[in-house]
Scaffold this motif. Sequence first.
Motif, PDB file in Angstrom:
ATOM      1  N   SER A 105       4.542   3.453   4.724  1.00 49.07           N
ATOM      2  CA  SER A 105       3.872   2.327   4.059  1.00 49.07           C
ATOM      3  C   SER A 105       4.098   0.979   4.705  1.00 49.07           C
ATOM      4  N   ALA A 183      -4.501   6.494   2.565  1.00 51.42           N
ATOM      5  CA  ALA A 183      -5.579   5.531   2.341  1.00 51.42           C
ATOM      6  C   ALA A 183      -6.254   5.775   0.996  1.00 51.42           C
ATOM      7  N   GLN A 238      -0.809  -6.680   3.404  1.00 50.64           N
ATOM      8  CA  GLN A 238      -0.654  -6.279   4.788  1.00 50.64           C
ATOM      9  C   GLN A 238       0.680  -5.560   4.992  1.00 50.64           C
ATOM     10  N   TYR A 249       2.888   0.327  13.504  1.00 46.48           N
ATOM     11  CA  TYR A 249       2.173   0.497  12.247  1.00 46.48           C
ATOM     12  C   TYR A 249       1.561  -0.837  11.834  1.00 46.48           C
ATOM     13  N   HIS A 251      -1.164  -2.017   8.709  1.00 45.48           N
ATOM     14  CA  HIS A 251      -1.973  -1.597   7.564  1.00 45.48           C
ATOM     15  C   HIS A 251      -2.588  -2.815   6.877  1.00 45.48           C
ATOM     16  N   SER A 252      -3.773  -2.612   6.304  1.00 44.53           N
ATOM     17  CA  SER A 252      -4.426  -3.647   5.523  1.00 44.53           C
ATOM     18  C   SER A 252      -5.171  -2.965   4.384  1.00 44.53           C
ATOM     19  N   ALA A 253      -4.830  -3.332   3.147  1.00 44.98           N
ATOM     20  CA  ALA A 253      -5.452  -2.702   1.980  1.00 44.98           C
ATOM     21  C   ALA A 253      -5.773  -3.785   0.962  1.00 44.98           C
ATOM     22  N   ALA A 263      -8.933   0.477   2.228  1.00 43.07           N
ATOM     23  CA  ALA A 263      -7.615   0.684   2.829  1.00 43.07           C
ATOM     24  C   ALA A 263      -7.792   1.132   4.270  1.00 43.07           C
ATOM     25  N   LEU A 265      -5.313   2.125   7.290  1.00 45.05           N
ATOM     26  CA  LEU A 265      -3.941   2.413   7.701  1.00 45.05           C
ATOM     27  C   LEU A 265      -3.968   2.873   9.159  1.00 45.05           C
ATOM     28  N   THR A 266      -3.124   2.290   9.998  1.00 42.60           N
ATOM     29  CA  THR A 266      -3.153   2.646  11.417  1.00 42.60           C
ATOM     30  C   THR A 266      -1.749   2.807  11.997  1.00 42.60           C
ATOM     31  N   THR A 267      -1.649   3.743  12.912  1.00 38.48           N
ATOM     32  CA  THR A 267      -0.460   3.887  13.753  1.00 38.48           C
ATOM     33  C   THR A 267      -0.934   3.931  15.198  1.00 38.48           C
ATOM     34  N   ILE A 280      -6.936  -2.282  14.565  1.00 37.26           N
ATOM     35  CA  ILE A 280      -7.183  -2.393  13.118  1.00 37.26           C
ATOM     36  C   ILE A 280      -8.273  -3.428  12.841  1.00 37.26           C
TER      37      ILE A 280
END
Length: 295
Positions: A105, A183, A238, A249, A251-253, A263, A265-267, A280
């Motif tokens: 997360s 997500a 974020q 990592y 992330h933006s939701a 949502a 979510l990225t790696t 992203i």
Amino acid sequence: MRWALIVLLVTAVFAIPDASPCLAHGKPSADISRGPDVLDTGDGADISDTGSNTSDIGPSAISDISAADISDIAAAGGASDVGLAVLDLQTNVTVSSQGDKPFYSASLSKLILAVDALQRPLSDDDVALIDRALSLSDDNAMDVLWTRFDGMGAIGRVATAAGLTGTHAPDDPSQWGEVVITANDMVRLYHYILNSPQVNSAQRDVIVGALSKAPATAADGFDQAFGLLGVTGVYAKQGWMYYLPADVYLHSAGVLDGRYAVAVLTTNPTGSWTTARDSINAVSTAVLAKLGVKG
């Protein structure tokens, strides 16, 4: 020799652009797909219900997003592994690509903990900590909240209440950034926050108010103006984390115009914050364009 190795490791961590030391995690990624903390989610929100009465609701932009479209949008992330979900909060229709794929997360766990903490009487200090954790993404505030409000238990309680089928607490109780999310679960969480009678208007206002005033620069100095943040009509949480040896990592939701929960979510495996940020941003811009927004 030992001191040389220590200096080399410290240098590698601090040389990461835009990163602060607390973002680097030294152990390799583990299997994070063991499932939710609590399997009984019968009382949670059901976003697969498409039988809602929509006679008084305007047309949904989601109806124009095909399975091929959502796959193409996720592919804009290039080398990044992308989990993407979009939920129409009025019709309960959702589209996703790798929506059930588990991700650590990073700071998105702050939103989950805030939902649980707000279910009890809070002091002004508690509310201020929640505000800082959500708006500035303040890790120090989260550290206090995680301990004060039983963070490990909070994740399971919210997962049960909101119907989060792929969310569970971290294996290491000290690592709230390793809460596992998906997500699909993040858009379900926003559905729960905005639509569930279990979250009253005052609690909802604390969350939405904090997210809506998130500044471009976070408490640790990180530039959190990526993904959905900063787009007109969008408020978002974020997340960012660097995982040795080279996983970034981001992330933006968030929620667009009170209608769509999104949502991303990225790696990214390159070790480059710039590459991960470009990735992203590309996915977010593509999905927002499909929703009628030019990011």
